[in-house]
Structure formats: C-alpha cells, structure tokens
Scaffold this motif. Structure first.
Motif, PDB file in Angstrom:
ATOM      1  N   ILE A   1       0.828  -1.213   0.000  1.00  0.00           N
ATOM      2  CA  ILE A   1       0.000   0.000   0.000  1.00  0.00           C
ATOM      3  C   ILE A   1       0.859   1.259   0.000  1.00  0.00           C
ATOM      4  O   ILE A   1       0.613   2.192  -0.772  1.00  0.00           O
ATOM      5  CB  ILE A   1      -0.956  -0.013   1.206  1.00  0.00           C
ATOM      6  CG1 ILE A   1      -2.001  -1.124   1.034  1.00  0.00           C
ATOM      7  CG2 ILE A   1      -1.649   1.342   1.378  1.00  0.00           C
ATOM      8  CD1 ILE A   1      -2.801  -1.419   2.284  1.00  0.00           C
TER       9      ILE A   1
ATOM     10  N   ILE B   1      -1.979  -1.864  -5.125  1.00  0.00           N
ATOM     11  CA  ILE B   1      -3.303  -2.199  -4.588  1.00  0.00           C
ATOM     12  C   ILE B   1      -3.389  -3.686  -4.248  1.00  0.00           C
ATOM     13  O   ILE B   1      -3.212  -4.537  -5.130  1.00  0.00           O
ATOM     14  CB  ILE B   1      -4.403  -1.846  -5.603  1.00  0.00           C
ATOM     15  CG1 ILE B   1      -4.345  -0.365  -5.973  1.00  0.00           C
ATOM     16  CG2 ILE B   1      -5.784  -2.202  -5.049  1.00  0.00           C
ATOM     17  CD1 ILE B   1      -5.277   0.021  -7.111  1.00  0.00           C
TER      18      ILE B   1
ATOM     19  N   PRO C   1      -6.916  -0.530   2.624  1.00  0.00           N
ATOM     20  CA  PRO C   1      -7.691  -0.539   1.378  1.00  0.00           C
ATOM     21  C   PRO C   1      -7.322  -1.774   0.552  1.00  0.00           C
ATOM     22  O   PRO C   1      -6.152  -2.152   0.495  1.00  0.00           O
ATOM     23  CB  PRO C   1      -7.250   0.744   0.679  1.00  0.00           C
ATOM     24  CG  PRO C   1      -5.882   1.024   1.205  1.00  0.00           C
ATOM     25  CD  PRO C   1      -5.874   0.511   2.619  1.00  0.00           C
ATOM     26  N   TYR C   2      -8.307  -2.403  -0.059  1.00  0.00           N
ATOM     27  CA  TYR C   2      -8.041  -3.602  -0.861  1.00  0.00           C
ATOM     28  C   TYR C   2      -9.181  -3.824  -1.846  1.00  0.00           C
ATOM     29  O   TYR C   2     -10.260  -3.212  -1.739  1.00  0.00           O
ATOM     30  CB  TYR C   2      -7.882  -4.831   0.034  1.00  0.00           C
ATOM     31  CG  TYR C   2      -9.129  -5.205   0.805  1.00  0.00           C
ATOM     32  CD1 TYR C   2     -10.134  -5.994   0.235  1.00  0.00           C
ATOM     33  CD2 TYR C   2      -9.322  -4.750   2.108  1.00  0.00           C
ATOM     34  CE1 TYR C   2     -11.289  -6.315   0.931  1.00  0.00           C
ATOM     35  CE2 TYR C   2     -10.477  -5.069   2.814  1.00  0.00           C
ATOM     36  CZ  TYR C   2     -11.455  -5.854   2.220  1.00  0.00           C
ATOM     37  OH  TYR C   2     -12.599  -6.163   2.910  1.00  0.00           O
TER      38      TYR C   2
ATOM     39  N   LYS D   1     -14.500  -0.371  -7.546  1.00  0.00           N
ATOM     40  CA  LYS D   1     -13.790   0.320  -6.464  1.00  0.00           C
ATOM     41  C   LYS D   1     -12.518   0.993  -6.972  1.00  0.00           C
ATOM     42  O   LYS D   1     -12.603   1.895  -7.797  1.00  0.00           O
ATOM     43  CB  LYS D   1     -13.513  -0.662  -5.314  1.00  0.00           C
ATOM     44  CG  LYS D   1     -13.480  -0.008  -3.948  1.00  0.00           C
ATOM     45  CD  LYS D   1     -13.832  -0.971  -2.823  1.00  0.00           C
ATOM     46  CE  LYS D   1     -12.735  -1.772  -2.273  1.00  0.00           C
ATOM     47  NZ  LYS D   1     -13.096  -2.559  -1.084  1.00  0.00           N
ATOM     48  N   TYR D   2     -11.320   0.537  -6.514  1.00  0.00           N
ATOM     49  CA  TYR D   2     -10.078   1.228  -6.848  1.00  0.00           C
ATOM     50  C   TYR D   2      -9.571   0.903  -8.252  1.00  0.00           C
ATOM     51  O   TYR D   2      -8.592   1.494  -8.702  1.00  0.00           O
ATOM     52  CB  TYR D   2      -8.980   0.868  -5.843  1.00  0.00           C
ATOM     53  CG  TYR D   2      -9.402   0.995  -4.406  1.00  0.00           C
ATOM     54  CD1 TYR D   2      -9.816   2.214  -3.877  1.00  0.00           C
ATOM     55  CD2 TYR D   2      -9.392  -0.114  -3.563  1.00  0.00           C
ATOM     56  CE1 TYR D   2     -10.208   2.323  -2.556  1.00  0.00           C
ATOM     57  CE2 TYR D   2      -9.779  -0.014  -2.246  1.00  0.00           C
ATOM     58  CZ  TYR D   2     -10.188   1.204  -1.752  1.00  0.00           C
ATOM     59  OH  TYR D   2     -10.586   1.310  -0.449  1.00  0.00           O
TER      60      TYR D   2
ATOM     61  N   TYR E   1      -7.780   5.204  -9.045  1.00  0.00           N
ATOM     62  CA  TYR E   1      -6.516   5.119  -8.317  1.00  0.00           C
ATOM     63  C   TYR E   1      -6.382   6.254  -7.300  1.00  0.00           C
ATOM     64  O   TYR E   1      -5.755   6.085  -6.254  1.00  0.00           O
ATOM     65  CB  TYR E   1      -5.356   5.151  -9.304  1.00  0.00           C
ATOM     66  CG  TYR E   1      -4.021   4.759  -8.722  1.00  0.00           C
ATOM     67  CD1 TYR E   1      -3.818   3.501  -8.151  1.00  0.00           C
ATOM     68  CD2 TYR E   1      -2.942   5.640  -8.744  1.00  0.00           C
ATOM     69  CE1 TYR E   1      -2.591   3.139  -7.618  1.00  0.00           C
ATOM     70  CE2 TYR E   1      -1.714   5.291  -8.217  1.00  0.00           C
ATOM     71  CZ  TYR E   1      -1.548   4.043  -7.647  1.00  0.00           C
ATOM     72  OH  TYR E   1      -0.331   3.682  -7.110  1.00  0.00           O
TER      73      TYR E   1
ATOM     74  N   PHE F   1      -7.821   5.203  -4.070  1.00  0.00           N
ATOM     75  CA  PHE F   1      -6.875   4.334  -3.363  1.00  0.00           C
ATOM     76  C   PHE F   1      -5.786   5.166  -2.686  1.00  0.00           C
ATOM     77  O   PHE F   1      -5.442   4.936  -1.523  1.00  0.00           O
ATOM     78  CB  PHE F   1      -6.243   3.334  -4.330  1.00  0.00           C
ATOM     79  CG  PHE F   1      -5.074   2.586  -3.738  1.00  0.00           C
ATOM     80  CD1 PHE F   1      -5.285   1.590  -2.793  1.00  0.00           C
ATOM     81  CD2 PHE F   1      -3.774   2.905  -4.092  1.00  0.00           C
ATOM     82  CE1 PHE F   1      -4.204   0.911  -2.230  1.00  0.00           C
ATOM     83  CE2 PHE F   1      -2.693   2.244  -3.539  1.00  0.00           C
ATOM     84  CZ  PHE F   1      -2.918   1.239  -2.600  1.00  0.00           C
TER      85      PHE F   1
ATOM     86  N   ARG G   1      -4.586   5.456   1.125  1.00  0.00           N
ATOM     87  CA  ARG G   1      -3.172   5.281   1.464  1.00  0.00           C
ATOM     88  C   ARG G   1      -2.703   6.409   2.377  1.00  0.00           C
ATOM     89  O   ARG G   1      -2.002   6.168   3.368  1.00  0.00           O
ATOM     90  CB  ARG G   1      -2.341   5.253   0.186  1.00  0.00           C
ATOM     91  CG  ARG G   1      -0.826   5.259   0.426  1.00  0.00           C
ATOM     92  CD  ARG G   1      -0.070   5.454  -0.881  1.00  0.00           C
ATOM     93  NE  ARG G   1       1.358   5.567  -0.628  1.00  0.00           N
ATOM     94  CZ  ARG G   1       1.990   6.708  -0.382  1.00  0.00           C
ATOM     95  NH1 ARG G   1       1.301   7.861  -0.330  1.00  0.00           N
ATOM     96  NH2 ARG G   1       3.307   6.722  -0.169  1.00  0.00           N
TER      97      ARG G   1
END
Length: 309
Positions: free
Chosen positions: A218, A223, A245-246, A257-258, A262, A265, A269
């Motif tokens: 991370i 990711i 976050p995952y 999602k991510y 990005y 994410f 982070r």
C-alpha cells in the motif's frame, strides 16, 4: 511498582522479513526505553517444537539500533519473579516460569496448527483485537520508518505496469497458485528486488491478508487484491488496527472500487500513513500501560495465592 521487575522476551533472532519477530524485538527495546529491565531469550528454530533456546553474539541476530540485551544462560533468569513473554508459537511453558505473558501475534493456532490452551494464571496480550478478542490487553506496536515512505507525487509518476502474486502464510490454509501474468513475490528475492517489484506493480494478488507485505504494498502504491480470505472473515479483515484498502477478487474482475479510481486508493493510502503516525506517537503510552497491567495482574495472583494457602 516496577522496581526490580524484569521482562524476558522469548523470540527468534532478529529477522527483517518477519513482522512478528520484529515486534518482539521492538517490545524488548520499548520496555527498556520505558525504564523497565528487559532482555531477549533466543529460540533455537532448529527445534520445531519451539522448546529449545540458544545464545549468540552474531550481530545479525539483533536490530542495530535497539536496546535488546540477550540472555546467555538460563541461570540468569529468576523463574519465580521475572515475567516471561512467550509468542503465540509456544504452546506450553518450557521455562516453567511462574509469570507468563502470552503475546498473540496471530489468531490462536493459525501458525503452528496447534492452539494454545491458556492457563488461568497467564496474562494474555493480543497484537490486534481480532487475534484474541478476550485478551487481558491489546498491544499494537509498529516501528516502520515512516520517513522512508515515498510521497504521493512520486508514486503517481511511477510506471506501474506489472502485477504480483504473494502466497505467504496462505499455503497453510489451502492450495495456492501464482496468478497468471503476474510475478511471484517471495522471500528468496533480496530486499532491493522486493521494493523494486512493489514500486513497479499496480496490483498485489495475495493469499495472505495478515502480513506486513500488504502494508508495504500500500505505501508503495500497489493495490492489494485478496485472492482468498481464509482463514479470516471480511469483518475481521476490516477490523484491523490499521484499516487497509483492498480489492476482492470479484471487485477486481468487475473493475470496481479502486480498479479505475486510483486517486481514491491513494486517498486511503494517505489515511493509513497518518493512522500509522498516530499509533507510533502513542506507543510509549500503550507500553507503559502494558507494564502496569501485567505487573498488577501477577501481583493480584500472588495475593490470592497467599489468601488461599
């Protein structure tokens, strides 16, 4: 209250690649920094029952900047008064200590396959609440050098064009495979290779969720994609001291999602880095509370023992 008290931390020699070993050495250092006498007693890992001990002067067995004196002979230990801290890989009480702390660095029995049967006289400490919800105390410690974390801007300039597969402890809970099109991330690689791979990867497909590798991924802008949640539930994964976050494998396949966000994410982070700073800034308070609570626990046991005699 701490006058004359000594803690003996049972652990393998220092290993940069093992988060649990790093925590145990840092605990010894932190106790000494708090003014309480603490020493390491090294496990001999050639004995897979974890009932044997060793002495060494090899510099690689120690963290270069930690205050971690080592026990060279079992005769140095007062088994009646010294507080012995066992990690969760040790089931019994091989030292026959009268004051035992069990430091649960994972869920009971997950590493060895043999759960510990707690004694009523044991003081149970959990690294994360999810490891042992009924512990007497929770002691989350981290000594990650946050000054070395790359900036958000530097990460956004990286050409992240590869993906990685990490197995870690996942092999203990079922069959694992390298995800097609990815590079295996394993401890056969040097630390330099490890960092280079994380810097150039956008996704880390991991079979192991409870590992420092996920945190490293991370902070280097990679990711995590959880391939299998075993042996955990997502409720437990989400309840960690540091919220990670995952993506689930399903979310990755569905580009959710991510996957296409990005920036989102990177926002999470930033939060985990800030949370890490806060935890580090308060670690001295938690260590001092651990000292107080463990000493009080054993003092009460002694008083109760006298009353019942």
């Amino acid at each position: 209250m701490t006058k004359g008290t000594r803690f003996i931390i049972v652990a393998p020699p220092y290993n940069e690649l093992s988060a649990g070993v790093k925590v145990l050495h840092f605990l010894c250092h932190s106790l000494n920094q708090a003014g309480v006498n603490s020493s390491m007693l090294f496990l001999d890992l050639r004995d897979r029952s974890y009932n044997s001990f060793m002495s060494t002067t090899d510099k690689t067995a120690f963290h270069e900047s930690y205050n971690t004196p080592v026990i060279t002979s079992l005769e140095e230990i007062d088994f009646a008064s010294d507080i012995v801290v066992y990690p969760d890989i040790i089931r019994g009480n091989p030292l026959n200590s009268k004051k035992v702390v069990r430091y649960m660095l994972n869920k009971n029995g997950l590493i060895t396959g043999n759960p510990i049967i707690y004694d009523s006289n044991d003081f149970i400490v959990s690294y994360q609440k999810i490891f042992e919800p009924n512990a007497h105390f929770n002691l989350f410690l981290t000594d990650d050098d946050l000054t070395l974390i790359p900036s958000r801007d530097s990460i956004q300039k990286l050409n992240k064009n590869i993906s990685l597969t990490y197995v870690g402890k996942g092999g203990k809970y079922g069959d694992t495979v390298r995800i097609g099109g990815t590079i295996s991330l394993d401890w056969k690689k040097s630390h330099e290779e490890y960092i280079l791979l994380l810097e150039n990867a956008k996704y880390l497909f991991t079979w192991d969720q409870m590992t420092g590798v996920v945190f490293d991924a991370i902070i280097h802008g990679c990711i995590p994609v959880i391939v299998s949640k075993n042996p955990w539930t997502f409720d437990e994964i989400n309840a960690q001291e540091l919220s990670m976050p995952y993506l689930t494998l399903e979310e990755f396949d569905n580009k959710e999602k991510y996957f296409d966000d990005y920036v989102l994410f990177l926002n999470f982070r930033d939060k985990i880095i800030e949370d890490s700073r806060l935890l580090q800034s308060t670690s001295r308070i938690r260590v001092e509370e651990f000292i107080s609570k463990s000493i009080t626990f054993f003092d009460k046991k002694i008083i109760l023992g006298i009353k019942t005699n």
